[in-house]
Each structure stands twice: as C-alpha cells, then as structure tokens.
Write a protein that holds these residues in place. Structure first.
Motif, PDB file in Angstrom:
ATOM      1  N   VAL A 177      60.088 -58.963 -24.479  1.00 15.76           N
ATOM      2  CA  VAL A 177      61.100 -59.310 -25.484  1.00 15.76           C
ATOM      3  C   VAL A 177      61.106 -58.281 -26.610  1.00 15.76           C
ATOM      4  CG1 VAL A 177      61.782 -61.047 -27.182  1.00 15.76           C
ATOM      5  CG2 VAL A 177      61.024 -61.757 -24.905  1.00 15.76           C
ATOM      6  N   ASN A 178      59.934 -57.907 -27.075  1.00 16.93           N
ATOM      7  CA  ASN A 178      59.806 -56.879 -28.118  1.00 16.93           C
ATOM      8  C   ASN A 178      60.539 -55.605 -27.707  1.00 16.93           C
ATOM      9  OD1 ASN A 178      58.430 -55.297 -30.345  1.00 16.93           O
ATOM     10  ND2 ASN A 178      57.392 -54.393 -28.594  1.00 16.93           N
ATOM     11  N   ALA A 179      60.207 -55.093 -26.541  1.00 15.00           N
ATOM     12  CA  ALA A 179      60.769 -53.820 -26.078  1.00 15.00           C
ATOM     13  C   ALA A 179      62.272 -53.914 -25.852  1.00 15.00           C
ATOM     14  CB  ALA A 179      60.064 -53.374 -24.805  1.00 15.00           C
ATOM     15  N   ASP A 180      62.722 -55.039 -25.308  1.00 20.93           N
ATOM     16  CA  ASP A 180      64.150 -55.205 -25.041  1.00 20.93           C
ATOM     17  C   ASP A 180      64.946 -55.221 -26.342  1.00 20.93           C
ATOM     18  OD1 ASP A 180      66.257 -55.500 -23.131  1.00 20.93           O
ATOM     19  OD2 ASP A 180      66.404 -57.607 -23.686  1.00 20.93           O
ATOM     20  N   HIS A 181      64.434 -55.882 -27.360  1.00 13.43           N
ATOM     21  CA  HIS A 181      65.127 -55.921 -28.655  1.00 13.43           C
ATOM     22  C   HIS A 181      65.061 -54.579 -29.366  1.00 13.43           C
ATOM     23  CE1 HIS A 181      65.051 -60.592 -29.052  1.00 13.43           C
ATOM     24  NE2 HIS A 181      65.632 -60.162 -27.945  1.00 13.43           N
ATOM     25  N   LEU A 182      63.904 -53.913 -29.314  1.00 12.12           N
ATOM     26  CA  LEU A 182      63.768 -52.609 -29.980  1.00 12.12           C
ATOM     27  C   LEU A 182      64.721 -51.573 -29.395  1.00 12.12           C
ATOM     28  CD1 LEU A 182      59.968 -51.896 -30.530  1.00 12.12           C
ATOM     29  CD2 LEU A 182      61.703 -52.421 -32.258  1.00 12.12           C
ATOM     30  N   ARG A 183      64.844 -51.555 -28.080  1.00 10.47           N
ATOM     31  CA  ARG A 183      65.662 -50.513 -27.453  1.00 10.47           C
ATOM     32  C   ARG A 183      67.137 -50.637 -27.792  1.00 10.47           C
ATOM     33  NH1 ARG A 183      66.409 -51.391 -21.014  1.00 10.47           N
ATOM     34  NH2 ARG A 183      66.886 -53.623 -21.023  1.00 10.47           N
ATOM     35  N   GLY A 219      56.866 -50.824 -23.845  1.00 10.08           N
ATOM     36  CA  GLY A 219      57.278 -50.005 -24.990  1.00 10.08           C
ATOM     37  C   GLY A 219      58.120 -48.788 -24.628  1.00 10.08           C
ATOM     38  N   PRO A 220      57.833 -48.098 -23.513  1.00 11.22           N
ATOM     39  CA  PRO A 220      58.622 -46.912 -23.180  1.00 11.22           C
ATOM     40  C   PRO A 220      60.120 -47.163 -22.955  1.00 11.22           C
ATOM     41  CG  PRO A 220      56.518 -46.769 -22.087  1.00 11.22           C
ATOM     42  CD  PRO A 220      56.609 -48.154 -22.691  1.00 11.22           C
ATOM     43  N   TRP A 221      60.543 -48.410 -22.810  1.00  6.98           N
ATOM     44  CA  TRP A 221      61.982 -48.693 -22.734  1.00  6.98           C
ATOM     45  C   TRP A 221      62.706 -48.090 -23.932  1.00  6.98           C
ATOM     46  CZ3 TRP A 221      62.504 -54.554 -21.196  1.00  6.98           C
ATOM     47  CH2 TRP A 221      62.950 -54.652 -19.883  1.00  6.98           C
ATOM     48  N   LEU A 222      62.100 -48.175 -25.115  1.00  7.52           N
ATOM     49  CA  LEU A 222      62.710 -47.616 -26.321  1.00  7.52           C
ATOM     50  C   LEU A 222      62.867 -46.099 -26.205  1.00  7.52           C
ATOM     51  CD1 LEU A 222      63.760 -47.712 -29.227  1.00  7.52           C
ATOM     52  CD2 LEU A 222      61.380 -47.836 -29.995  1.00  7.52           C
ATOM     53  N   LEU A 223      61.937 -45.443 -25.546  1.00  8.75           N
ATOM     54  CA  LEU A 223      61.998 -43.983 -25.407  1.00  8.75           C
ATOM     55  C   LEU A 223      63.219 -43.543 -24.596  1.00  8.75           C
ATOM     56  CD1 LEU A 223      58.207 -43.263 -24.745  1.00  8.75           C
ATOM     57  CD2 LEU A 223      59.435 -43.333 -26.934  1.00  8.75           C
ATOM     58  N   ILE A 224      63.660 -44.398 -23.674  1.00  6.48           N
ATOM     59  CA  ILE A 224      64.881 -44.094 -22.918  1.00  6.48           C
ATOM     60  C   ILE A 224      66.060 -44.017 -23.880  1.00  6.48           C
ATOM     61  CG2 ILE A 224      66.521 -44.951 -21.207  1.00  6.48           C
ATOM     62  CD1 ILE A 224      64.103 -46.316 -19.801  1.00  6.48           C
ATOM     63  N   GLU A 225      66.217 -45.056 -24.697  1.00  5.94           N
ATOM     64  CA  GLU A 225      67.350 -45.128 -25.626  1.00  5.94           C
ATOM     65  C   GLU A 225      67.265 -44.070 -26.716  1.00  5.94           C
ATOM     66  OE1 GLU A 225      69.891 -46.934 -24.756  1.00  5.94           O
ATOM     67  OE2 GLU A 225      68.741 -47.810 -23.121  1.00  5.94           O
ATOM     68  N   ALA A 282      65.911 -41.931 -16.342  1.00  9.06           N
ATOM     69  CA  ALA A 282      66.072 -41.249 -17.632  1.00  9.06           C
ATOM     70  C   ALA A 282      65.488 -39.836 -17.603  1.00  9.06           C
ATOM     71  CB  ALA A 282      65.408 -42.063 -18.741  1.00  9.06           C
ATOM     72  N   GLY A 283      64.992 -39.403 -16.433  1.00  7.87           N
ATOM     73  CA  GLY A 283      64.495 -38.042 -16.296  1.00  7.87           C
ATOM     74  C   GLY A 283      62.995 -37.888 -16.431  1.00  7.87           C
ATOM     75  N   ALA A 284      62.271 -38.997 -16.547  1.00  6.13           N
ATOM     76  CA  ALA A 284      60.816 -38.921 -16.712  1.00  6.13           C
ATOM     77  C   ALA A 284      60.118 -38.783 -15.362  1.00  6.13           C
ATOM     78  CB  ALA A 284      60.316 -40.175 -17.417  1.00  6.13           C
ATOM     79  N   ASN A 285      58.926 -38.220 -15.413  1.00  8.72           N
ATOM     80  CA  ASN A 285      58.042 -38.129 -14.257  1.00  8.72           C
ATOM     81  C   ASN A 285      57.032 -39.265 -14.382  1.00  8.72           C
ATOM     82  OD1 ASN A 285      59.217 -35.620 -13.403  1.00  8.72           O
ATOM     83  ND2 ASN A 285      58.107 -34.676 -15.089  1.00  8.72           N
TER      84      ASN A 285
END
Length: 188
Positions: free
Chosen positions: A84-90, A115-121, A143-146
């Motif tokens: 929930v935290n990550a979904d709202h932050l992103r 947490g890395p979900w936010l890094l996508i956005e 998103a292009g990450a390895n």
C-alpha cells in the motif's frame, strides 16, 4: 555498532500509510546507530500508519512533507516497502520529484521490497541493476532495469533488497553507500 560511520549525514526516509514497519524501523535504527540523522518525509503531514504484514503496527510522526522537502538538504534517501505504501507513493508527484532529485544529485538511494515501484515513476531505472520483491520484476524490467533475485544489489549508489529477511545486508550496504557519498554513476 556499525562499521560505517555516517556521523552528521542526513538521511530522508520517504514513506506513507501502509509502510512495512520493519522496513522503516530497521534501517532507521541502523542510520541512527551509525551516527546519521534520519528524517521522515511523507506526502502528507501528521502521522503515517505502519503495518506488520496485514496487521496494523505503530504510527510514525512526519517531519516534512514531500512538497516541503529538498533533496539538497540530505545525503541519502531510503524508500521502505509495503504494498500500500509503495502504490500510494508511486502515484504522488511530489514523491516522484523528491526521489528523482537524489539521482540527479548523484546521492545514494536505498529501496527495499515494493519500494522500487516509486523508482519506475521517477524515471530512474533504465539500465540500472536492482532487486525487489519478486512480484515487481516484470514492472521493473519493463522500465529498463536489470532485475535479479539476490539478497542485496548495489549499482553506483543504488541499494535494493527483496524483503525483510534481507534487512541485515540491506542496512550494511545502505550505510556503506552513505559513507562513500556521492556516486558519479548514480544519475537519472
């Protein structure tokens, strides 16, 4: 006691309601024990609700909102997990901009679990190596990450781990990267 001394280093912790509590408290305490100064940053003022899995945990006082916070005032950023935290932050534009600024300023960023979900956005993952909770791997790859399934992955100041079981390794690498300072390869 940590082998890494980060005395006087200011570390922003970016989170909101639904944060996986141990993914906040464990790195927070590691930063404090190593001499760092943690600050809780959230999209809204007041308090945020922590969770232990699906059970409500403690609440935590917000020090600054993401709109008020300035990455230039900090040495590093930590993004705890929790679905929930990550979904709202992103979805929060201020959280995205605050996160992206750390990459633009070549500062260490550590993110665990969801947490890395936010890094996508935030648009900072293309070509970067990382890990996360396993269910995010397709999103991160798109998103292009390895992506790889490892306890902890470090890529030019970006520290990532999969879940709470990885916290000892995550905390150690987080402190190491903060102690090292800025990384030229840490960029948006």
């Amino acid at each position: 006691m940590s082998q890494h001394n980060i005395a006087g280093k200011k570390v922003a912790f970016l989170l909101t309601d639904g944060v996986e509590q141990v993914e906040l408290t464990s790195p927070w305490n590691a930063v404090k024990e190593a001499g760092g100064e943690p600050t809780l940053v959230a999209p809204k003022s007041g308090t945020v609700q922590g969770y232990d899995g699906t059970d409500k945990g403690q609440t935590f006082d917000v020090d600054l909102t993401a709109a008020e916070a300035n990455a230039a005032d900090f040495h590093a950023l930590v993004i705890p997990g929790g679905v929930v935290n990550a979904d709202h932050l992103r979805a929060d534009k201020d959280a995205q901009a605050f996160t992206r600024a750390f990459f633009e300023q070549h500062k260490p960023v550590a993110s665990i679990c969801h947490g890395p979900w936010l890094l996508i956005e935030a648009g900072v993952l293309n070509g970067r190596s990382l890990t996360s909770y396993h269910t995010l791997q397709t999103d991160l790859k798109n998103a292009g990450a390895n992506w790889s399934d490892q306890e902890v992955v470090v890529d030019q100041g970006l520290v990532t781990s999969r879940n709470p079981h990885d916290l000892p390794a995550f905390n150690d690498k987080l402190l190491e990267e903060i102690a090292e300072g800025e990384h030229a390869g840490q960029t948006a």
